[in-house]
Design a protein around this motif. Structure first.
Motif, PDB file in Angstrom:
ATOM      1  N   ALA A 164       0.854  -1.185   0.000  1.00 38.40           N
ATOM      2  CA  ALA A 164       0.000   0.000   0.000  1.00 38.40           C
ATOM      3  C   ALA A 164       0.888   1.233   0.000  1.00 38.40           C
ATOM      4  N   GLY A 165       0.340   2.338  -0.484  1.00 34.38           N
ATOM      5  CA  GLY A 165       1.128   3.563  -0.513  1.00 34.38           C
ATOM      6  C   GLY A 165       0.353   4.715  -1.110  1.00 34.38           C
ATOM      7  N   GLU A 166       1.087   5.701  -1.616  1.00 34.11           N
ATOM      8  CA  GLU A 166       0.502   6.929  -2.141  1.00 34.11           C
ATOM      9  C   GLU A 166       0.829   7.073  -3.624  1.00 34.11           C
ATOM     10  N   ILE A 167      -0.165   7.441  -4.411  1.00 35.57           N
ATOM     11  CA  ILE A 167       0.068   7.690  -5.835  1.00 35.57           C
ATOM     12  C   ILE A 167       0.918   8.948  -5.993  1.00 35.57           C
ATOM     13  N   VAL A 168       2.007   8.827  -6.767  1.00 37.69           N
ATOM     14  CA  VAL A 168       2.879   9.979  -7.001  1.00 37.69           C
ATOM     15  C   VAL A 168       2.936  10.369  -8.480  1.00 37.69           C
ATOM     16  N   GLU A 169       2.434   9.510  -9.360  1.00 34.51           N
ATOM     17  CA  GLU A 169       2.420   9.818 -10.794  1.00 34.51           C
ATOM     18  C   GLU A 169       1.229   9.112 -11.431  1.00 34.51           C
ATOM     19  N   VAL A 170       0.543   9.835 -12.303  1.00 33.61           N
ATOM     20  CA  VAL A 170      -0.618   9.286 -12.995  1.00 33.61           C
ATOM     21  C   VAL A 170      -0.342   9.290 -14.491  1.00 33.61           C
ATOM     22  N   LYS A 183      -5.685  10.331  -8.632  1.00 32.09           N
ATOM     23  CA  LYS A 183      -4.792  11.482  -8.737  1.00 32.09           C
ATOM     24  C   LYS A 183      -3.630  11.323  -7.772  1.00 32.09           C
ATOM     25  N   ALA A 184      -2.585  12.099  -7.993  1.00 34.05           N
ATOM     26  CA  ALA A 184      -1.450  12.093  -7.078  1.00 34.05           C
ATOM     27  C   ALA A 184      -1.919  12.463  -5.675  1.00 34.05           C
ATOM     28  N   GLY A 185      -1.404  11.742  -4.687  1.00 31.81           N
ATOM     29  CA  GLY A 185      -1.786  11.971  -3.299  1.00 31.81           C
ATOM     30  C   GLY A 185      -2.825  11.000  -2.778  1.00 31.81           C
ATOM     31  N   ASP A 186      -3.511  10.276  -3.672  1.00 29.24           N
ATOM     32  CA  ASP A 186      -4.500   9.299  -3.216  1.00 29.24           C
ATOM     33  C   ASP A 186      -3.807   8.148  -2.484  1.00 29.24           C
ATOM     34  N   ARG A 187      -4.414   7.724  -1.371  1.00 31.28           N
ATOM     35  CA  ARG A 187      -3.916   6.588  -0.598  1.00 31.28           C
ATOM     36  C   ARG A 187      -4.549   5.320  -1.144  1.00 31.28           C
ATOM     37  N   VAL A 188      -3.716   4.337  -1.512  1.00 26.17           N
ATOM     38  CA  VAL A 188      -4.250   3.150  -2.178  1.00 26.17           C
ATOM     39  C   VAL A 188      -3.630   1.873  -1.620  1.00 26.17           C
ATOM     40  N   MET A 189      -4.432   0.842  -1.678  1.00 24.58           N
ATOM     41  CA  MET A 189      -4.006  -0.533  -1.446  1.00 24.58           C
ATOM     42  C   MET A 189      -4.031  -1.237  -2.797  1.00 24.58           C
ATOM     43  N   ILE A 190      -3.143  -2.188  -2.990  1.00 23.80           N
ATOM     44  CA  ILE A 190      -3.072  -2.893  -4.267  1.00 23.80           C
ATOM     45  C   ILE A 190      -3.743  -4.257  -4.140  1.00 23.80           C
ATOM     46  N   ASP A 191      -4.737  -4.492  -4.998  1.00 28.78           N
ATOM     47  CA  ASP A 191      -5.284  -5.837  -5.165  1.00 28.78           C
ATOM     48  C   ASP A 191      -4.409  -6.514  -6.208  1.00 28.78           C
ATOM     49  N   PRO A 192      -3.541  -7.463  -5.814  1.00 30.22           N
ATOM     50  CA  PRO A 192      -2.554  -7.988  -6.765  1.00 30.22           C
ATOM     51  C   PRO A 192      -3.128  -8.860  -7.869  1.00 30.22           C
ATOM     52  N   SER A 193      -4.359  -9.307  -7.729  1.00 36.55           N
ATOM     53  CA  SER A 193      -4.946 -10.206  -8.715  1.00 36.55           C
ATOM     54  C   SER A 193      -5.406  -9.423  -9.949  1.00 36.55           C
ATOM     55  N   ASP A 194      -4.995  -9.863 -11.135  1.00 33.66           N
ATOM     56  CA  ASP A 194      -5.372  -9.216 -12.386  1.00 33.66           C
ATOM     57  C   ASP A 194      -6.760  -9.703 -12.789  1.00 33.66           C
ATOM     58  N   ARG A 195      -7.773  -8.867 -12.577  1.00 31.84           N
ATOM     59  CA  ARG A 195      -9.150  -9.247 -12.873  1.00 31.84           C
ATOM     60  C   ARG A 195      -9.599  -8.733 -14.242  1.00 31.84           C
TER      61      ARG A 195
END
Length: 336
Positions: free
Chosen positions: A67-73, A81-93
């Motif tokens: 998990a982390g913060e978006i720094v480039e779109v 957008k940059a600054g959004d806090r996100v978790m990664i769902d690793p499964s490619d759906r």
């Protein structure tokens, strides 16, 4: 950037810590995430070791859960957008092209380029570390216990391997459902922590046979009785625990499984399956809605991922050693 990289499959200690690995760039439909926290899973161990039938592009940065913060779109990305806090769902759906950290670079690095369909927004009040613990371990546990297993109030649930990432979530979910939980682990220290987590009964499986414990405390099941023994066994270890698990269940009982860390081809005894009308229920991975349910519980303060030890990225091999030597209670966190 700093990254934990493998150039070929290998055993413990084979991951290279690099400080000048090329920074990722966001392609169309991707964002770059600055990784705040990653957690380790046995799937990462299997990727490092190599798995039959699965080709891993080399070199590869492992790490499914982060998990982390978006720094480039990148181009063509909407709703992020940059600054959004996100978790990664690793499964490619979307393209079914494998999982992040195995088919493409994962989260054991300072930065990671991620297709936007893998992103899950982290709600207020949920930390990066807690979010990074969710998809593989807690998502798997939710699907196995709730979506597939339908754990009910008043049921007796025996959980083998209860001290790991999946196991600690299973304990919490069973208690939330109102079940009576029997937790098995390998040391008094782990059992004490499982008791604090809500387990009603504890078994040190290195000192006591869990099947005999069930017989002594709940009675020995009989094929004509819907009583004695336990209602559910959670067994994602396999190996020599499999037949004993079948024998602890009363007629109509359920075995829930999502893996086989101790061996995928255990000895079988079909007599117990048909004569006790047992249900063997497999559970594979998680759905996006499973992650949403977990985040709702966390935001409501009803569920808290169990985080044990935290390591800097430079000590990633030691972090894996702790996981593989079963010295961890819950999840191991790695921070770039």
């Amino acid at each position: 950037m700093k990254a934990a990289v493998i150039y070929e499959h290998g055993g413990p200690g084979s991951i290279r810590y690099e400080t000048r690995f090329p920074d990722p760039v966001a392609a169309p439909g991707e964002v770059v995430v600055k990784v705040a926290a990653a957690t380790l899973n046995y799937h990462d161990v299997f990727t490092r070791n190599g798995m039959p039938g699965i080709t891993v592009p080399m070199p590869i940065i492992m790490g499914l859960d982060f998990a982390g913060e978006i720094v480039e779109v990148g181009p063509d990305v909407k709703d992020w957008k940059a600054g959004d806090r996100v978790m990664i769902d690793p499964s490619d759906r979307k393209t079914f092209g494998g999982v992040i950290g195995e088919a493409r670079h994962g989260g054991l690095a300072e930065y990671c380029a991620v297709p936007d369909h893998h992103l899950v927004r982290i709600p207020d009040g949920v930390s990066y570390e807690a979010a990074a613990a969710l998809p593989v371990a807690y998502g798997t546990a939710w699907r196995m216990m709730v979506t597939i297993g339908r754990i009910q109030a008043g049921e007796k649930v025996l959980i083998l391997g209860a001290s790991g990432g999946v196991g600690t979530c299973c304990v919490q979910l069973a208690k939330l459902a109102g079940a009576e939980v029997v937790a098995a682990a390998s040391s008094p220290e782990k059992l004490a922590r499982l008791k604090a987590l809500g387990a009603d009964h504890l078994i040190d499986y290195k000192q006591e046979d869990f099947m005999k414990w069930v017989f002594a405390n709940f009675g020995k099941p009989h094929r004509r009785l819907y009583e004695k023994g336990v209602d559910v066994v959670v067994n994602f270890t396999g190996g020599d625990t499999w037949v004993k698990s079948l024998r602890t269940l009363h007629r109509g009982g359920r075995v829930l499984t999502c893996g086989a860390t101790a061996g995928y081809d255990p000895k079988e005894d079909l007599r117990f399956i048909w004569s006790y009308e047992l249900q063997i229920l497999g559970s594979n991975g998680w759905a996006r809605e499973d992650l949403a349910s977990l985040l709702d519980l966390m935001q409501a303060g009803k569920l808290a991922p169990v985080l044990d030890k935290t390591y800097p990225l430079s000590e990633v091999n030691e972090a894996f050693r702790q996981l593989e030597d079963r010295l961890v209670f819950g999840k191991v966190v790695v921070k770039p």
